[in-house]
Each structure stands twice: as structure tokens, then as C-alpha cells.
Design an enzyme around this catalytic site. Structure first.
Site, PDB file in Angstrom:
ATOM      1  N   GLY A  79      11.913  20.898  -1.946  1.00 58.16           N
ATOM      2  CA  GLY A  79      13.251  21.028  -2.505  1.00 58.16           C
ATOM      3  C   GLY A  79      14.124  21.898  -1.629  1.00 58.16           C
ATOM      4  N   GLU A 113       8.227  22.762   1.513  1.00 52.84           N
ATOM      5  CA  GLU A 113       8.929  21.803   2.375  1.00 52.84           C
ATOM      6  C   GLU A 113      10.371  21.804   1.901  1.00 52.84           C
ATOM      7  OE1 GLU A 113      11.030  19.063   3.486  1.00 52.84           O
ATOM      8  OE2 GLU A 113       9.787  17.682   2.320  1.00 52.84           O
ATOM      9  N   CYS A 134      15.495  15.169   3.248  1.00 53.35           N
ATOM     10  CA  CYS A 134      15.420  16.496   3.858  1.00 53.35           C
ATOM     11  C   CYS A 134      15.494  16.417   5.376  1.00 53.35           C
ATOM     12  CB  CYS A 134      14.144  17.203   3.422  1.00 53.35           C
ATOM     13  SG  CYS A 134      12.656  16.225   3.685  1.00 53.35           S
ATOM     14  N   LYS A 142      29.378  18.096  -5.047  1.00 52.42           N
ATOM     15  CA  LYS A 142      29.117  18.955  -3.885  1.00 52.42           C
ATOM     16  C   LYS A 142      29.413  18.208  -2.584  1.00 52.42           C
ATOM     17  CE  LYS A 142      25.262  20.809  -1.245  1.00 52.42           C
ATOM     18  NZ  LYS A 142      23.800  20.779  -1.078  1.00 52.42           N
TER      19      LYS A 142
END
Length: 501
Positions: free
Chosen positions: A246, A269, A303, A353
Site C-alpha cells: 500500500g 511493498e 505501484c 486526488k
């Protein structure tokens, strides 16, 4: 040699009915201790799919107690042959293949994933990773060591114990498998908290875990929120390890809680702001395609997203032009619909966001080439967005956006681009595009990243370790190194009457 053919993609399952919405402890379904439930949304429609039991500290305590009991010396799990653990994991993989259509449909509806991607990549990758871990179960070896004196010394790799595992919302099923596969292969027991946005595939997996024949208490699944259920796992005095995928912000909280409690082992991670460097000698069409895929795949919610594209000055304008053309080909809509390339962001918070960061790019002087706003009137969709003339100090060049936003920057020299690429608190991944072997080795060696792709991007396999440098995390997942993250190494030294070589 060509790659193995991908299976044909069927139509999504019609009239999906969610069967499992409760907490899974000791191979049984439980209501939450508090009696609370929380809604699970379809991000493409903003409609409620179902309500799921909301676990908190009391439910985590029950799950940890069950996991600890299953891990006791002499228990069916601890005395099971390692090869039998592997058989159970392979059985679970077979059940996933049987339910592949159902699981892919849930991933698409609950997570906003394009259905074909969910069916081929998420399910395909999950099944492969689980089978890889199954193969390791009886191959985790210790060593004999020729120590000095009349001593016989050997090492054992033992399971750590009860492992808490906190799963992200961007790859709910794949990360679930990346967590439980190595842990169970090594003989641990687990308490899993899926993300509150996407708990449904994990709960279906619970039913398959029971069907496969895992003993009660080996796998426990507690859906709930991070500040309650997640925090309870991280700070629990009877959890021996916690693994989390996360944000870096939450990863810091988990590591702090682990340290303040029982100093439990931690694998993290976390976030990234990964550079992708395109030299003038690269095959530009290939570089454009991989860079595009690297940042727009799954709506940019990766990610390892290639969120800083550095392009050598002489080919910069052509690269920008081709990248904009590629982004404009995207078709947005319901991810269950055939022909759709991009689904929604996961929720309103992430959606807003991303739009805020896009606005910051406009205000700070980046050139908006395409996109730049919301798409449609329903669902959390963001237009595929490309910025050129981006400079390193802009927010869009520094902050993890986690959305379909491509930043393209210009560079002049190899020394300059290496310095700029490493000028970040993150260090998860990187890409290098060049036909010059010497340059590829030089740059990949200099980049501060856990994985560097050369003339490709976002190529992951279960055989290879994955993880980050710097604030992108600790430890590794998958590969041999990922297995060892779930073991403790014990040295046993025995006095003997005489040692012989």
C-alpha cells in the site's frame, strides 16, 4: 520461441450473486463482534454491490487466536508433510482455475478492472504464483556447516508463526496470493485483512481454501478498515510478522506499530515514482507502447507505474506526439463491456486526488497535451491525460498520482538523467530503453530501484523477487528470496564425541 497462447476471454458472468460477505475464522463464517457492516461499491456505477461484515480489534483477536492454535506444535498443520502443503496449494490453484470466470467478474465489478485484464493477467498471474509457491513447499532446505571442534552443526528454515497480511485495493486477488502463497508454503498460519474497497475476491477465496482441505485456523480473513482492523494486526502482541502492500504513509504506521509492540517481522511493498528513460537510439514505437502501458495500465493504479518519463532531447517531440496519439485511442466505460480499455478509479477519494494533481500540473506550467478532467457523469472516471514540458520540481513529477496521468520530461546527458531519476524518496522500479548494451548495463546499475526493466516495462513473474529500495519498502516478495521472508533461520550445534571429515 513464441510465448504460450493466452486462453480465450469469455463474456463476464451474468447476474453475479455475491455469496460470501462474512468474516472467515477457523474455516467458519462469522458475524462481526460489533454487529457492524460496511458497504462495498461498484466504482463504475457508484452503486452498492453488497454489505460486508466489518471486523475490528475483537474480530482480529479471534482470528489470531485461531491462527495461533493452528500453529501449535503437534497440530495437523505443523505435523503435515511439506509435500502435502504443496498439494493443498496446487489444489487451491485448481479451484481458482475452476472459478476463474467468477473471480474475474468480481474483480471487474468490485475493483473497476477491465474484465479481459482481470481474466488474463490477474487470474493468470495469481494461479501461476500459487503453483510456483506450491512447488517450493518441500524444497526449503537448511544446511550442514563444518564448524570448528567436535561439533555437528546444521541450520533449519522454520516458519515464523502467525502472519498478519494487509492487502491493497489495486490488485486484490493477485496480492492476496502473493501474500498467502509463500506464507503457507513455508508452514505459517495467516490472518488476512483485505482492503475495505475490495474484499470480495478474498472472501470467495476463503470458501475455496476450506474446500481445498486446509485445516481450520490456517487461513483467517477479517474484512475491515485500516485504522481499526489493520491497526489491530500491526500492533498485535501475538502476531509474529506483518506484510503490507500500500502507501508509504500507511507503511510507516505499520512499521512503527510493529516496533512498538513485539518487534514483529515486517515486509512492506509501498509507493513509487518510477522513472522510465528513453534514449535517442531506442526503438521509439516500442518505447512509446511500453511507457504508455506502464502508466495507463489499470487506470494508473500500479505501484510500479512509469510515472516519470525521461526522453532524450533529440527524440522528445516525436515521443510526445506518438504518446498523445496512443492515449487518445483509449475507450473508457464499464469494465465489463467488450472493447473498453480503461475503467474507473477505485473511489471518490482517489478520483478527486488525481484531478487535484492534474490541476496542479496546469497551474505550475506543464503543457496539457490531452485529457485533464473527469469523464462521464457516473462512476469515478478520469480522462487519459498526458503532460509535456514537465519539470522536476512540479508536484506531478514528485508525488505518486496513482492515476492515468503521463508526465514526459526532457534530458540531455546520461549523467544528468541518472541523477534526476534517483532524485526521489522512492525506489521501486525503473525502465531503460536503448539499443546500446553498455549503456543499458551502466544505467540499470546506477538506478536506485528494486527492479529495472530494459526495453520493456511492467514484466513480472513469480520466479523473480520483487520489492523496493528507499521508501518503497522493505524485503522482497516472490522468487526464492520472497519465500525466505516467511522463515526464521535457526542454527543447531550438537556436541559429539568425535568429528570426522
Amino acid at each position: 520461441m513464441s510465448s504460450p497462447a493466452q486462453p480465450a476471454v469469455p463474456a463476464p458472468l451474468a447476474n453475479l450473486k455475491i455469496q460470501h460477505t462474512k468474516i472467515f475464522i477457523n474455516n467458519e463464517w462469522h458475524d462481526s463482534v460489533s454487529g457492524k457492516k460496511f458497504p462495498v461499491l461498484n466504482p463504475a456505477t457508484e452503486e452498492v454491490i453488497c454489505h460486508v461484515e466489518e471486523g475490528d480489534k475483537a474480530d482480529v483477536d479471534k482470528a489470531v487466536k485461531a491462527a495461533r492454535q493452528a500453529f501449535q506444535i503437534g497440530s495437523p498443520w505443523r505435523t503435515m508433510d511439506a509435500s502435502e502443503r504443496g498439494r493443498l496449494l496446487n489444489k487451491l490453484a485448481d479451484l481458482m482455475e475452476r472459478d476463474r470466470l467468477l473471480l474475474a467478474t468480481i474483480e471487474a465489478i468490485n475493483g473497476g478492472k477491465v474484465f479481459a485484464n482481470a481474466y488474463l493477467s490477474d487470474l493468470g498471474g495469481s494461479i501461476k504464483a500459487l503453483k510456483y509457491c506450491a512447488g517450493w513447499a518441500d524444497k526449503i532446505h537448511g544446511q550442514t556447516i563444518p564448524s570448528d571442534g567436535d561439533i555437528f552443526t546444521f541450520t533449519r528454515r522454520e516458519p515464523i508463526g502467525v502472519c498478519g497480511q494487509i492487502i491493497p485495493w489495486n490488485f486484490p486477488l493477485l496480492m492476496f496470493i502473493w501474500k498467502i502463497g509463500p506464507a503457507l508454503s513455508c508452514g505459517n498460519t495467516v490472518v488476512v485483512k483485505p482492503a475495505e474497497q475490495t474484499p470480495l475476491t478474498a472472501l470467495h477465496m476463503a470458501s475455496l481454501i476450506k474446500e481445498a482441505g486446509f485445516p481450520p485456523g490456517v487461513v483467517n480473513i477479517v474484512p475491515g478498515y485500516g485504522p481499526t482492523a489493520g491497526a489491530a494486526i500491526s500492533s498485535h502482541m501475538d502476531v509474529d510478522k506483518v506484510a503490507f502492500t500500500g502507501s508509504t504513509q500507511v507503511g510507516k504506521l505499520i512499521k512503527e506499530a510493529a516496533g512498538k509492540s513485539n518487534l514483529k517481522r515486517v515486509t512492506l511493498e509501498l509507493g513509487g515514482k518510477s522513472p522510465c528513460i528513453v534514449f535517442a537510439d531506442a526503438d521509439l514505437d516500442i518505447a512509446v507502447e511500453f511507457a504508455h502501458h506502464g502508466v495507463f495500465y489499470h487506470q494508473g493504479q500500479c505501484c510500479v507505474a512509469a510515472s516519470r518519463i525521461f526522453v532524450e532531447e533529440s527524440v522528445y517531440d516525436e515521443f510526445v506526439r506518438k504518446s498523445v496519439e496512443r492515449a487518445k485511442k483509449y475507450v473508457l466505460g464499464n469494465p465489463l463491456t467488450q472493447g473498453i480499455n480503461q475503467g474507473p478509479q477505485i473511489d471518490k477519494e482517489q478520483h478527486d486526488k488525481i484531478l487535484d494533481l492534474i490541476e496542479s500540473g496546469k497551474k505550475e506550467g506543464a503543457k496539457l497535451e490531452c485529457g485533464g478532467g473527469r469523464w462521464g457523469n457516473k462512476g469515478f472516471f478520469v480522462q487519459p491525460t498526458v503532460f509535456s514540458n514537465v519539470t522536476d520540481e512540479m508536484r506531478i513529477a514528485k508525488e505518486e498520482i496513482f492515476g492515468p496521468v503521463q508526465q514526459i520530461m526532457k534530458f540531455k546527458s546520461i549523467d544528468d538523467v541518472i541523477k534526476r531519476a534517483n532524485n526521489t524518496t522512492y525506489g521501486l522500479a525503473a525502465g531503460v530503453f536503448t539499443k546500446d548494451l553498455d549503456r543499458a548495463i551502466t544505467v540499470s546499475s546506477a538506478l536506485q530501484a528494486g527492479v529495472v526493466w530494459v526495453n520493456c516495462y511492467m514484466i513480472l513473474s513469480a520466479q523473480c523477487p520483487f520489492g523496493g529500495f528507499k521508501m518503497s519498502g522493505n524485503g522482497r516478495e516472490l522468487g526464492e528470496h520472497g519465500l525466505y521472508e516467511y522463515t526464521e533461520l535457526k542454527t543447531v550445534a550438537m556436541k559429539i564425541s568425535q568429528k570426522n571429515s
